[in-house]
Write a protein that holds these residues in place. Structure first.
Motif, mmCIF file in Angstrom:
data_model
loop_
_atom_site.group_PDB
_atom_site.id
_atom_site.type_symbol
_atom_site.label_atom_id
_atom_site.label_comp_id
_atom_site.label_asym_id
_atom_site.label_seq_id
_atom_site.Cartn_x
_atom_site.Cartn_y
_atom_site.Cartn_z
ATOM 1 N N VAL A 215 0.893 -1.160 0.000
ATOM 2 C CA VAL A 215 0.000 0.000 0.000
ATOM 3 C C VAL A 215 0.930 1.208 0.000
ATOM 4 O O VAL A 215 1.659 1.445 0.966
ATOM 5 C CB VAL A 215 -0.938 0.013 1.223
ATOM 6 C CG1 VAL A 215 -1.829 1.242 1.190
ATOM 7 C CG2 VAL A 215 -1.774 -1.260 1.270
ATOM 8 N N LEU A 216 0.927 1.960 -1.096
ATOM 9 C CA LEU A 216 1.864 3.064 -1.253
ATOM 10 C C LEU A 216 1.366 4.348 -0.603
ATOM 11 O O LEU A 216 2.147 5.100 -0.041
ATOM 12 C CB LEU A 216 2.153 3.293 -2.747
ATOM 13 C CG LEU A 216 2.707 2.067 -3.478
ATOM 14 C CD1 LEU A 216 2.736 2.310 -4.977
ATOM 15 C CD2 LEU A 216 4.092 1.726 -2.960
ATOM 16 N N ALA A 217 0.050 4.596 -0.699
ATOM 17 C CA ALA A 217 -0.520 5.810 -0.114
ATOM 18 C C ALA A 217 -2.022 5.648 0.034
ATOM 19 O O ALA A 217 -2.653 4.875 -0.690
ATOM 20 C CB ALA A 217 -0.221 7.016 -0.992
ATOM 21 N N VAL A 218 -2.584 6.389 0.990
ATOM 22 C CA VAL A 218 -4.020 6.412 1.222
ATOM 23 C C VAL A 218 -4.417 7.882 1.335
ATOM 24 O O VAL A 218 -3.758 8.648 2.038
ATOM 25 C CB VAL A 218 -4.379 5.648 2.523
ATOM 26 C CG1 VAL A 218 -5.846 5.781 2.850
ATOM 27 C CG2 VAL A 218 -3.998 4.184 2.404
ATOM 28 N N SER A 219 -5.488 8.289 0.623
ATOM 29 C CA SER A 219 -5.875 9.706 0.609
ATOM 30 C C SER A 219 -6.356 10.192 1.966
ATOM 31 O O SER A 219 -6.110 11.341 2.334
ATOM 32 C CB SER A 219 -6.948 9.957 -0.452
ATOM 33 O OG SER A 219 -8.145 9.275 -0.110
ATOM 34 N N SER A 220 -7.062 9.329 2.689
ATOM 35 C CA SER A 220 -7.519 9.692 4.035
ATOM 36 C C SER A 220 -7.861 8.412 4.784
ATOM 37 O O SER A 220 -8.031 7.354 4.186
ATOM 38 C CB SER A 220 -8.728 10.618 3.981
ATOM 39 O OG SER A 220 -9.894 9.906 3.652
ATOM 40 N N PHE A 221 -7.990 8.545 6.108
ATOM 41 C CA PHE A 221 -8.336 7.378 6.914
ATOM 42 C C PHE A 221 -9.837 7.287 7.152
ATOM 43 O O PHE A 221 -10.302 6.411 7.854
ATOM 44 C CB PHE A 221 -7.557 7.384 8.228
ATOM 45 C CG PHE A 221 -6.084 7.221 8.001
ATOM 46 C CD1 PHE A 221 -5.593 6.046 7.454
ATOM 47 C CD2 PHE A 221 -5.198 8.237 8.295
ATOM 48 C CE1 PHE A 221 -4.240 5.885 7.214
ATOM 49 C CE2 PHE A 221 -3.848 8.083 8.061
ATOM 50 C CZ PHE A 221 -3.360 6.901 7.515
#
Length: 155
Positions: free
Chosen positions: A86-92
């Motif tokens: 998982v490289l990035a997540v826009s928000s939690f």
């Protein structure tokens, strides 16, 4: 062990199964009974109406040419990329956009809700994105630390 049927492709690429009685079934589809836990066992060959024409207990029991045809049919039917990182997540908060590395390359997926992450075992997850594509995580503990940390926020 030899199968009591033969397989071939017609000029249109459709799979044709000829059973022991000599009946030809055109447009046969291969379906796994247990696609995640036992992908090489329990494969059904269904005719165009969804009726079972043949059962394959173990893919390895088929003659090599038939095994190739069944494997190709399964690959055409199934599309479940495996998430490696998982490289990035826009928000939690959901919905959120995830940038992931899969066995088929990098992509973005949209997670509508936390319920779209299903745990199938201690280390096995399926993530369904907003477009209906399902992604597999086979061994959560084998993922890198950053990926596990991001995933823990949603589990």
């Amino acid at each position: 062990m030899s199968a009591d049927f033969t397989l071939e492709r017609d000029a249109f690429g459709r799979l044709i199964l000829t059973d022991a009685a000599g009946r030809a079934h055109t447009g046969v589809a291969a379906v796994r009974a247990f696609p995640i836990h036992a992908p090489e066992e329990g494969i059904s060959l269904l005719d165009a109406d969804g009726h079972e024409c043949a059962w394959i207990a173990r893919l390895a029991d088929l003659p090599p040419a038939a095994r190739v045809l069944v494997t190709e049919a399964l690959e055409q039917r199934e599309f479940m990329p495996t998430i490696q990182r998982v490289l990035a997540v826009s928000s939690f908060a959901t919905p959120s956009h995830w940038h992931v590395q899969t066995d088929r390359g990098e992509t973005w997926l949209t997670l509508k809700g936390e319920e779209d992450i299903r745990r199938l075992g201690a280390d096995l997850l399926i993530i369904s994105d907003a477009h209906g594509v399902q992604y597999l995580i086979r061994k959560l503990q084998d993922m890198d630390r950053q990926s596990r940390k991001l995933l823990d926020r949603f589990l």
